[in-house]
Design an enzyme around this catalytic site. Structure first.
Site, mmCIF file in Angstrom:
data_model
loop_
_atom_site.group_PDB
_atom_site.id
_atom_site.type_symbol
_atom_site.label_atom_id
_atom_site.label_comp_id
_atom_site.label_asym_id
_atom_site.label_seq_id
_atom_site.Cartn_x
_atom_site.Cartn_y
_atom_site.Cartn_z
ATOM 1 N N HIS A 172 0.557 -6.954 10.479
ATOM 2 C CA HIS A 172 -0.837 -7.323 10.736
ATOM 3 C C HIS A 172 -0.869 -8.446 11.766
ATOM 4 O O HIS A 172 -0.285 -9.509 11.547
ATOM 5 C CB HIS A 172 -1.527 -7.769 9.437
ATOM 6 N N GLU A 175 -1.916 -12.389 11.202
ATOM 7 C CA GLU A 175 -1.260 -13.154 10.132
ATOM 8 C C GLU A 175 -0.044 -13.882 10.710
ATOM 9 O O GLU A 175 1.112 -13.604 10.389
ATOM 10 C CB GLU A 175 -0.918 -12.196 8.978
ATOM 11 N N ARG A 229 -6.267 -7.193 13.585
ATOM 12 C CA ARG A 229 -5.352 -6.861 12.496
ATOM 13 C C ARG A 229 -4.496 -5.616 12.787
ATOM 14 O O ARG A 229 -3.312 -5.589 12.498
ATOM 15 C CB ARG A 229 -6.192 -6.621 11.235
ATOM 16 N N HIS A 297 3.121 -10.971 4.787
ATOM 17 C CA HIS A 297 1.713 -11.052 5.209
ATOM 18 C C HIS A 297 1.176 -12.452 4.934
ATOM 19 O O HIS A 297 1.810 -13.249 4.267
ATOM 20 C CB HIS A 297 0.854 -10.073 4.385
ATOM 21 N N GLU A 371 2.465 -12.344 0.235
ATOM 22 C CA GLU A 371 1.340 -12.960 0.934
ATOM 23 C C GLU A 371 1.631 -14.445 0.984
ATOM 24 O O GLU A 371 1.691 -15.116 -0.049
ATOM 25 C CB GLU A 371 0.022 -12.710 0.186
HETATM 26 O O1 0X9 Z 1 -4.294 -5.251 2.382
HETATM 27 C C1 0X9 Z 1 -3.147 -5.397 2.800
HETATM 28 O O2 0X9 Z 1 -2.623 -4.646 3.614
HETATM 29 C C2 0X9 Z 1 -2.333 -6.595 2.330
HETATM 30 N N1 0X9 Z 1 -3.171 -7.775 2.320
HETATM 31 S S1 0X9 Z 1 -3.662 -8.416 3.746
HETATM 32 O O3 0X9 Z 1 -4.707 -9.342 3.490
HETATM 33 N N2 0X9 Z 1 -2.469 -9.245 4.388
HETATM 34 O O4 0X9 Z 1 -4.048 -7.373 4.633
HETATM 35 C C3 0X9 Z 1 -1.831 -6.351 0.926
HETATM 36 C C4 0X9 Z 1 -1.188 -5.032 0.656
HETATM 37 C C5 0X9 Z 1 -0.368 -5.035 -0.594
HETATM 38 N N3 0X9 Z 1 -0.802 -4.372 -1.738
HETATM 39 C C6 0X9 Z 1 -2.042 -4.263 -2.326
HETATM 40 N N4 0X9 Z 1 -3.100 -4.575 -1.720
HETATM 41 N N5 0X9 Z 1 -2.154 -3.789 -3.521
HETATM 42 ZN ZN ZN Z 2 -1.632 -8.364 6.033
#
Ligand code: 0X9
Ligand code: ZN
Length: 407
Positions: A172, A175, A229, A297, A371
């Protein structure tokens, strides 16, 4: 007279600053249920993230976005001003030349551009040629090479098959601290390998780091839009970008991904439709065995494990839970910050087509999303004085995982 002119000038300057600040803001949007969340995610609004128990999500709102939110039937409150997406790029115009030396602490104190990150990794390779090698694993939409760096003892022909650990950074674009963490882990890995009494690596282990998984998006976040993103695919409808972390094959197309090309979580036309996801997939398959995996992330300070596409428990969920706790304890050591750990689906939200689900599915790897900082106070624009502690936390978590990956 001079006084009055000065006053007029100050007022004009203030008015300009105010106009800029007021164009972009951070809103907190009330999200009553999952259906409403999916509706928000299917829109083209720029969502920051929902945190555990937040009861809503923050949105980076530009001109017209408040109207859109009202049309979609959402209630929201004003959190504060945001910089315009191109403000960062403008502030960089007179930036001085890069110092991507691995001898200086610079990479701990400020964010590095794509070129600086790659120079940093090349410096690692020339300084530690025995332990650091690289491989081009693919090419982005805009023809940029995607690199994987290998940290380990030289391969012995006829030796035991390698047990590989894969870390990826900057899937992403916005980030940025993910890139800082990749550099730090690379440097520490090389340093410990060249001081064998310190190294956590077993003779047949190799750590692979992909410093910039989404090079086009990362560059774009420096030059055009700080909040970018996705990758830079030109979609059929004219919008740009596929969310690479919705483009992997396990659970592709399910909830927590979107078919709207303008959505922040647009999944693409098919699983692995994007060259950047194909690069990661084919590279991992070429390794044969992947024991552990982390996708770095930001933000929210979380350790997440499979599954994310379904609420079902993974066959190894108890092992994940126990290891997640040990990683949490390790990460807490340097600065006393506790990262929440748990299954992705329940801990933040459903997300289909994410990378750790695929690594677990394909290799039964101990696969995580981490994260990084912060808790949402600054979000993607994490102040530079938090780069160092974030790097320390990531290295502590990585060391724990590496030490537990002998199988
Ligand atoms: O949504 C995403 O891709 C990730 N968060 S972000 O804010 N960095 O974009 C997290 C993905 C990991 N797993 C879950 N969301 N369950
Ligand atoms: Zn992310």
């Amino acid at each position: 007279m001079r006084h009055r002119l000065a006053t007029v000038f100050v007022l004009a300057a203030a008015a300009t600053a105010w106009a800029t600040a007021s164009d972009w803001s951070r809103l907190h949007v009330h999200v009553p249920d999952d259906a409403a969340m999916q509706r928000l995610l299917d829109s083209d609004l720029n969502i920051m993230q929902c945190h555990p128990g937040c009861g809503g999500t923050d949105v980076i709102a530009g001109p017209g976005d408040e109207f859109k939110l009202r049309m979609l039937g959402f209630d929201f409150t004003y959190v504060g001003p945001m910089a315009a997406p191109d403000a960062w790029a403008k502030s960089q115009i007179n930036r001085t030349a890069a110092n991507a030396s691995i001898q200086s602490d610079e990479y701990r104190n400020r964010y590095f551009t794509a070129d600086e990150i790659l120079t940093f990794f090349e410096n690692l390779r020339t300084t530690y040629p025995v332990f650091v090698t690289r491989r081009q694993i693919g090419t982005s939409i805009n023809s940029e090479p995607i690199w994987a760096y290998r940290f380990g003892r030289p391969l012995r022909t006829g030796g035991q098959p390698e047990n590989n650990i894969v870390f990826i950074n900057l899937i992403h674009a916005r980030e940025w601290v993910s890139g800082s963490v990749g550099m730090h882990i690379g440097l520490r890995a090389a340093q410990t390998l060249s001081a064998p009494q310190q190294t956590p690596f077993l003779p047949n282990q190799a750590l692979w780091i992909v410093p910039i998984t989404n090079p086009d998006g990362y560059r774009f976040s420096w030059t055009n839009d700080r909040y970018w993103r996705k990758n830079r695919r030109r979609n059929s409808g004219g919008s740009f970008g596929v969310d690479l972390n919705r483009n992997f094959g396990t659970g592709w197309g399910g909830g927590g991904s979107s078919g709207n090309q303008s959505s922040l979580i647009y999944r693409g036309t098919a699983a692995f439709s994007e060259p950047e996801s194909v690069a990661i997939r084919d590279f991992a398959i070429s390794l044969g065995r992947v024991g552990a995996y982390i996708d770095f992330h930001s933000f929210s300070q979380l350790i997440l494990w499979p599954w994310s596409y379904t609420s079902n428990r993974a066959a190894d969920w108890q092992a994940f839970d126990a290891q997640g706790r040990r990683m949490q304890t390790a990460i807490r050591q340097p600065w006393g910050v506790t990262y929440t750990q748990g299954q992705g689906f329940q801990t933040i939200y459903q997300a289909s087509g994410v990378t750790p689900d695929w690594f677990y599915d394909r290799f039964r790897a101990s696969a995580y999303t981490i994260e990084l900082r912060d808790d949402g106070t600054f979000g993607f624009e994490l102040p530079a004085d938090q780069i160092r502690p974030t790097q320390d936390e990531a290295w502590a978590g990585a060391l724990q995982l590496i030490a537990e990956t002998p199988r």
